[in-house]
Design a protein around this motif. Structure first.
Motif, short mmCIF file in Angstrom:
data_model
loop_
_atom_site.label_atom_id
_atom_site.label_comp_id
_atom_site.label_asym_id
_atom_site.label_seq_id
_atom_site.Cartn_x
_atom_site.Cartn_y
_atom_site.Cartn_z
N ASP A 174 7.45 -0.94 -11.20
CA ASP A 174 7.07 -2.49 -11.31
C ASP A 174 7.08 -3.04 -12.32
O ASP A 174 6.00 -2.59 -13.19
CB ASP A 174 5.80 -2.54 -10.23
N ASP A 175 7.95 -3.92 -12.82
CA ASP A 175 7.63 -4.79 -14.08
C ASP A 175 7.96 -3.46 -15.23
O ASP A 175 8.88 -2.78 -15.18
CB ASP A 175 6.89 -5.52 -14.31
N ASP A 176 7.00 -3.43 -16.01
CA ASP A 176 7.01 -2.45 -16.99
C ASP A 176 6.10 -1.23 -16.73
O ASP A 176 5.81 -0.58 -17.77
CB ASP A 176 6.55 -3.03 -18.49
N VAL A 177 5.81 -1.01 -15.59
CA VAL A 177 5.13 0.01 -15.21
C VAL A 177 5.59 1.17 -14.26
O VAL A 177 6.39 0.66 -13.55
CB VAL A 177 3.52 -0.60 -14.43
N GLN A 178 5.37 2.47 -14.64
CA GLN A 178 5.81 3.34 -13.87
C GLN A 178 4.67 4.08 -13.35
O GLN A 178 3.73 4.66 -14.20
CB GLN A 178 6.70 4.24 -14.42
N ILE A 179 4.45 4.42 -12.12
CA ILE A 179 3.37 5.32 -11.64
C ILE A 179 4.16 6.64 -10.72
O ILE A 179 4.93 6.39 -9.92
CB ILE A 179 2.59 4.50 -10.50
N PHE A 180 3.66 7.51 -11.08
CA PHE A 180 4.09 9.01 -10.60
C PHE A 180 3.14 9.66 -9.84
O PHE A 180 2.00 10.18 -10.41
CB PHE A 180 4.52 10.02 -11.85
N PRO A 181 3.01 9.85 -8.51
CA PRO A 181 2.42 10.70 -7.67
C PRO A 181 2.84 12.10 -8.04
O PRO A 181 3.72 12.36 -8.07
CB PRO A 181 2.83 10.24 -6.05
N ARG A 182 1.52 12.85 -7.83
CA ARG A 182 1.85 14.31 -7.90
C ARG A 182 0.90 14.95 -6.79
O ARG A 182 -0.35 14.55 -6.71
CB ARG A 182 1.20 14.80 -9.22
N ALA A 183 1.44 15.80 -6.10
CA ALA A 183 0.63 16.65 -5.07
C ALA A 183 -0.35 17.45 -5.57
O ALA A 183 -0.13 17.99 -6.51
CB ALA A 183 1.51 17.04 -4.09
N VAL A 184 -1.51 17.47 -5.07
CA VAL A 184 -2.77 18.39 -5.64
C VAL A 184 -3.25 18.64 -4.15
O VAL A 184 -3.33 18.27 -3.22
CB VAL A 184 -3.66 17.53 -6.35
N ASP A 198 -2.77 16.29 2.86
CA ASP A 198 -1.89 16.13 1.94
C ASP A 198 -2.71 15.06 1.02
O ASP A 198 -3.39 14.01 1.27
CB ASP A 198 -0.57 15.20 2.55
N CYS A 199 -2.54 15.50 -0.50
CA CYS A 199 -3.37 14.50 -1.22
C CYS A 199 -2.59 14.48 -2.47
O CYS A 199 -1.79 15.29 -3.01
CB CYS A 199 -4.66 15.42 -1.65
N PHE A 200 -2.60 13.40 -3.25
CA PHE A 200 -2.12 12.79 -4.22
C PHE A 200 -3.12 12.46 -5.46
O PHE A 200 -4.09 11.97 -5.29
CB PHE A 200 -1.43 11.44 -4.24
N GLU A 201 -2.76 12.58 -6.61
CA GLU A 201 -3.30 12.15 -7.93
C GLU A 201 -2.15 11.25 -8.70
O GLU A 201 -0.93 11.49 -7.99
CB GLU A 201 -3.67 13.10 -8.99
N VAL A 254 1.05 -1.20 -0.05
CA VAL A 254 0.07 0.08 -0.05
C VAL A 254 0.86 1.20 -0.01
O VAL A 254 1.88 1.34 0.83
CB VAL A 254 -0.95 0.14 1.20
N PHE A 255 0.53 2.23 -0.82
CA PHE A 255 1.45 3.66 -1.08
C PHE A 255 0.85 4.67 -0.76
O PHE A 255 -0.62 4.65 -1.08
CB PHE A 255 2.10 3.48 -2.33
N VAL A 256 1.07 5.53 0.01
CA VAL A 256 0.53 6.88 0.42
C VAL A 256 1.47 8.07 0.44
O VAL A 256 2.54 7.86 0.29
CB VAL A 256 -0.17 6.85 1.95
N PRO A 257 1.03 9.21 0.26
CA PRO A 257 1.74 10.32 0.27
C PRO A 257 2.60 10.24 1.54
O PRO A 257 2.25 9.60 2.62
CB PRO A 257 0.82 11.67 0.68
#
Length: 156
Positions: free
Chosen positions: A126-136, A143-146, A92-95
Protein backbone atom coordinates in the motif's frame (compact mmCIF):
# COMPACT_ATOMS: atom_id res chain seq x y z
CA UNK A 1 16.79 2.07 9.41
CA UNK A 2 14.08 4.28 10.92
CA UNK A 3 11.29 2.72 12.96
CA UNK A 4 7.67 3.72 12.87
CA UNK A 5 5.99 4.90 16.01
CA UNK A 6 3.46 2.34 17.24
CA UNK A 7 0.77 3.65 19.57
CA UNK A 8 -1.33 1.45 21.82
CA UNK A 9 -5.10 1.75 21.44
CA UNK A 10 -6.63 -0.87 23.70
CA UNK A 11 -6.44 -4.09 25.55
CA UNK A 12 -8.61 -7.12 25.38
CA UNK A 13 -8.70 -8.84 28.72
CA UNK A 14 -9.47 -8.27 32.36
CA UNK A 15 -5.86 -7.28 32.97
CA UNK A 16 -4.81 -3.65 33.23
CA UNK A 17 -4.03 -1.74 30.04
CA UNK A 18 -0.33 -1.87 30.88
CA UNK A 19 -0.38 -5.67 31.15
CA UNK A 20 -2.61 -6.68 28.23
CA UNK A 21 -1.75 -4.58 25.22
CA UNK A 22 -3.48 -6.25 22.29
CA UNK A 23 -4.02 -3.47 19.77
CA UNK A 24 -1.69 -0.95 18.18
CA UNK A 25 -1.81 1.56 15.37
CA UNK A 26 0.59 3.53 13.23
CA UNK A 27 0.04 6.18 10.59
CA UNK A 28 1.90 6.45 7.30
CA UNK A 29 0.86 9.29 5.04
CA UNK A 30 -2.96 9.28 4.85
CA UNK A 31 -3.32 5.65 6.00
CA UNK A 32 -3.88 4.31 9.51
CA UNK A 33 -2.69 0.73 10.05
CA UNK A 34 -4.35 -1.02 12.99
CA UNK A 35 -3.22 -4.36 14.37
CA UNK A 36 -6.07 -6.25 16.08
CA UNK A 37 -9.34 -4.74 17.23
CA UNK A 38 -10.64 -5.65 20.70
CA UNK A 39 -13.83 -4.04 21.97
CA UNK A 40 -11.76 -1.68 24.12
CA UNK A 41 -10.69 0.14 20.94
CA UNK A 42 -14.17 1.60 20.46
CA UNK A 43 -13.90 4.34 23.16
CA UNK A 44 -10.66 5.55 21.56
CA UNK A 45 -12.29 5.96 18.15
CA UNK A 46 -15.11 8.10 19.52
CA UNK A 47 -12.80 10.26 21.68
CA UNK A 48 -11.76 13.83 20.98
CA UNK A 49 -8.12 12.64 20.79
CA UNK A 50 -8.99 10.31 17.92
CA UNK A 51 -11.00 12.96 16.07
CA UNK A 52 -7.88 14.93 15.14
CA UNK A 53 -5.99 11.76 14.19
CA UNK A 54 -8.88 10.49 12.05
CA UNK A 55 -9.21 13.80 10.24
CA UNK A 56 -5.67 13.26 8.93
CA UNK A 57 -6.34 9.84 7.35
CA UNK A 58 -8.36 8.67 4.34
CA UNK A 59 -7.71 4.94 4.57
CA UNK A 60 -7.76 2.44 7.41
CA UNK A 61 -6.21 -1.03 7.17
CA UNK A 62 -6.88 -3.47 9.99
CA UNK A 63 -4.74 -6.60 10.32
CA UNK A 64 -6.14 -9.27 12.64
CA UNK A 65 -3.77 -11.81 14.16
CA UNK A 66 -6.32 -14.43 15.22
CA UNK A 67 -9.93 -14.99 16.27
CA UNK A 68 -9.76 -14.58 20.05
CA UNK A 69 -12.27 -12.07 21.41
CA UNK A 70 -9.51 -9.94 22.91
CA UNK A 71 -8.18 -9.40 19.38
CA UNK A 72 -11.39 -9.05 17.29
CA UNK A 73 -14.17 -8.20 19.77
CA UNK A 74 -14.75 -4.66 18.49
CA UNK A 75 -14.45 -5.19 14.74
CA UNK A 76 -18.19 -5.36 13.94
CA UNK A 77 -19.07 -2.30 16.04
CA UNK A 78 -16.21 -0.42 14.44
CA UNK A 79 -17.43 -1.45 11.01
CA UNK A 80 -20.78 0.17 11.70
CA UNK A 81 -19.10 3.26 13.19
CA UNK A 82 -17.02 3.59 10.04
CA UNK A 83 -19.87 2.86 7.64
CA UNK A 84 -22.24 5.45 9.13
CA UNK A 85 -19.96 8.04 10.77
CA UNK A 86 -16.26 7.96 9.86
CA UNK A 87 -16.71 6.87 6.22
CA UNK A 88 -13.06 5.94 5.68
CA UNK A 89 -11.78 3.53 3.04
CA UNK A 90 -11.63 0.47 5.32
CA UNK A 91 -10.17 -2.97 4.65
CA UNK A 92 -9.71 -5.79 7.13
CA UNK A 93 -7.12 -8.54 6.62
CA UNK A 94 -6.97 -11.91 8.33
CA UNK A 95 -5.14 -15.22 7.81
CA UNK A 96 -6.68 -16.93 4.74
CA UNK A 97 -8.04 -19.85 6.74
CA UNK A 98 -10.06 -17.36 8.77
CA UNK A 99 -11.43 -15.48 5.76
CA UNK A 100 -14.38 -17.86 5.39
CA UNK A 101 -15.18 -17.60 9.10
CA UNK A 102 -14.97 -13.80 8.85
CA UNK A 103 -17.17 -13.54 5.74
CA UNK A 104 -20.28 -12.34 7.58
CA UNK A 105 -18.28 -9.69 9.46
CA UNK A 106 -16.66 -8.52 6.25
CA UNK A 107 -20.02 -8.18 4.49
CA UNK A 108 -21.32 -6.09 7.41
CA UNK A 109 -18.28 -3.85 7.00
CA UNK A 110 -19.04 -3.43 3.31
CA UNK A 111 -15.97 -5.36 2.15
CA UNK A 112 -15.43 -8.15 -0.31
CA UNK A 113 -14.44 -11.45 1.32
CA UNK A 114 -12.07 -12.51 -1.44
CA UNK A 115 -9.88 -9.47 -0.75
CA UNK A 116 -9.16 -10.14 2.90
CA UNK A 117 -7.27 -13.42 3.07
CA UNK A 118 -3.52 -13.36 3.61
CA UNK A 119 -1.20 -16.36 3.69
CA UNK A 120 2.21 -16.88 5.22
CA UNK A 121 4.64 -15.43 2.68
CA UNK A 122 2.17 -12.97 1.10
CA UNK A 123 3.04 -9.28 0.87
CA UNK A 124 0.46 -6.53 1.38
CA UNK A 125 1.54 -3.42 -0.55
CA UNK A 126 0.00 0.00 0.00
CA UNK A 127 1.80 3.12 -1.21
CA UNK A 128 5.34 2.94 0.22
CA UNK A 129 4.46 0.31 2.82
CA UNK A 130 4.77 -3.46 2.72
CA UNK A 131 3.30 -5.69 5.42
CA UNK A 132 4.28 -9.34 5.65
CA UNK A 133 2.11 -11.85 7.54
CA UNK A 134 3.91 -14.77 9.15
CA UNK A 135 2.17 -17.80 10.61
CA UNK A 136 2.97 -18.41 14.28
CA UNK A 137 1.95 -20.98 16.86
CA UNK A 138 -0.26 -19.51 19.56
CA UNK A 139 -3.05 -21.94 20.32
CA UNK A 140 -3.48 -25.54 19.11
CA UNK A 141 -5.64 -25.50 15.99
CA UNK A 142 -6.10 -21.74 15.68
CA UNK A 143 -4.49 -20.00 12.69
CA UNK A 144 -2.44 -17.07 13.98
CA UNK A 145 -0.26 -14.40 12.38
CA UNK A 146 2.27 -11.85 13.39
CA UNK A 147 3.06 -8.98 11.02
CA UNK A 148 6.27 -7.35 9.83
CA UNK A 149 6.36 -4.10 7.92
CA UNK A 150 8.69 -2.07 5.74
CA UNK A 151 8.39 1.57 4.90
CA UNK A 152 10.47 2.25 1.81
CA UNK A 153 10.58 5.98 2.50
CA UNK A 154 12.06 5.45 5.99
CA UNK A 155 13.75 2.05 5.82
CA UNK A 156 15.80 2.43 2.64
Amino acid sequence: MALWKLSMIGNGSGLSRSMAKTSWYMIQGKTMYIFDFPYSNIPFFVSSKAKKILESVDKMRIFLTHMHEDHIGGIVNFGFLNKFTLKKDLKVFVPTALAIKMMNYVMLLGGEPEEIGLQDGDVYQDDDVQIFPRAVAHVGNLDCFEYYYLNFEKDF
